[in-house]
Design a protein around this motif. Structure first.
Motif, short mmCIF file in Angstrom:
data_model
loop_
_atom_site.label_atom_id
_atom_site.label_comp_id
_atom_site.label_asym_id
_atom_site.label_seq_id
_atom_site.Cartn_x
_atom_site.Cartn_y
_atom_site.Cartn_z
N UNK A 4 0.85 -1.05 0.08
CA UNK A 4 -0.07 0.11 -0.25
C UNK A 4 0.92 1.14 0.12
N UNK A 5 2.01 1.25 0.75
CA UNK A 5 2.86 2.29 0.93
C UNK A 5 4.32 1.98 0.54
N UNK A 6 4.68 1.60 -0.76
CA UNK A 6 5.88 1.05 -1.13
C UNK A 6 7.20 2.05 -0.31
N UNK A 7 8.11 1.07 0.24
CA UNK A 7 9.22 1.66 0.84
C UNK A 7 9.06 2.40 2.08
N UNK A 8 7.91 2.79 2.48
CA UNK A 8 7.71 3.60 3.75
C UNK A 8 8.34 2.67 5.00
#
Length: 368
Positions: A219-223
């Protein structure tokens, strides 16, 4: 198989103090906090100059709790004067508006402040860190953000908060606006060893932590990739081994089949709050020398304990009796030596908590 260490460590993690205003159930540093005495101001200031002269680029300031040191501002002045970049690890409970504004005076050399966050609400966070910790932590983060300081977070997941992991991730990113943070598992060392039964996740709980982390990352790539270990990294390793079993192809950052998982001893060094050099705070039993007595570069290049750890790269997994004959050796790098020592008592064993065979229930010695 050879690998060359840097001429000097690129970074040094420094526990400035063993004092802490909390008593967290999962604190891996708890043993060191009660057993040693803090170095005085002048010794630390001299050490910062030695770091500069040795070519070290950055330091991570931790504890204990760094904001319990009354001379913290003098120490930060010494860090900046010696042209070191720095970051700070804190529980944030002692950070007021005034403290954050004063810290902003060092902004030009500050990379980030990492705050320990273990729940989305007082019921979860305080169960691990103590009454009132959540509210004080939230006020501390607000003060840091108001002062314009870069913030990140570290979540330590265990049986006591895995049920709250998804809400915690969303609180950090959506409510607090953190663009990067990390998630690790509780280590079975220090207070984490004493509270092992309360903290250790079952296999199903671990798999749930993997699922939550992977869903959040989609849903939030890399976070949530601010950790080099933890449930997201382990989930991806499991998936890679699953694919390799099906396709025969495996992409590894380091040579497999040997104890190659940890790269820390090649580029960084740690110092306990009493000035003892160690390879890592998770390997606090491996004393390498003493600040003020042993030269940093001499320790880095010639300390027997550090040289021995670097030799782990040449140790095949078959040297560990529990790995003999394991069909997953072509995909394995042995895991964290600190956790291996905590679990097995031998730094040259594999870490059974990062074992694919244990994950799929085939390990005759260790299961979770």
């Amino acid at each position: 198989m050879t690998r060359q260490a840097l001429r000097s460590p690129a970074s040094v993690d420094i526990a400035l103090t063993g004092r802490c205003n909390l008593a967290c159930k999962h604190c891996y540093y708890a043993d060191q906090m009660v057993a040693h005495r803090d170095l005085p101001t002048a010794t630390w200031l001299g050490f910062f100059q030695e770091l500069r002269d040795a070519g070290v680029m950055s330091v991570t300031l931790t504890g204990g709790e760094v904001f319990t040191r009354p001379d913290l501002w003098e120490l930060l002045e010494g860090v900046v004067r010696n042209k070191l970049r720095f970051c700070m690890l804190t529980n944030a409970t002692l950070i007021t508006t005034e403290v954050a504004q004063r810290l902003a005076g060092f902004r030009r050399r500050l990379d980030y402040v990492q705050v320990s966050v273990d729940g989305s609400c007082p019921a979860t966070h305080d169960a691990l860190r103590g009454p009132g910790a959540f509210d004080h932590m939230r006020r501390g983060i607000a003060a840091l953000q108001q002062a314009g300081l870069p913030c990140t977070a570290r979540v330590t997941v265990s049986k006591l908060n895995v049920h709250d992991l998804a809400p915690t991730l969303h609180m950090l990113h959506t409510d607090l606006g953190f663009q990067s943070f990390g998630v690790n598992e509780a280590y079975p060392m220090g207070a984490g060893h004493c509270n092992h039964n309360a903290l250790e996740m079952t296999r199903d709980e671990r798999r749930e932590s993997f699922r939550v982390m992977q869903e959040f990352d989609r849903q939030y790539p890399g976070v949530a990739r601010g950790s080099s270990a933890g449930p997201l990294i382990m989930a991806e390793l499991v998936a890679k081994v699953d694919r390799a079993r099906a396709t025969g192809e495996f992409d590894a950052a380091y040579p497999t089949g040997h104890l190659t998982a940890c790269g820390g001893m090649w580029s960084k060094l740690d110092v306990l709050h009493d000035g003892v050099y160690v390879p890592c705070h998770q390997l606090a039993h491996v004393a390498l020398g003493q600040v003020g007595q042993d030269a940093l570069l001499e320790v880095w290049r010639n300390a027997p304990g550090l040289l021995a750890l670097r030799q782990r790269y040449s140790i095949p997994l078959d040297a560990d009796p529990r790995c003999v004959g394991c069909r997953y050796q072509p995909y394995c790098t042995g895991g964290c030596p600190g956790v291996a020592y905590a679990v097995t008592g031998d730094v040259n064993r594999t870490n059974p908590r990062d074992c694919y065979r244990a994950y799929v229930g085939e390990d005759p010695v260790y299961a979770y």
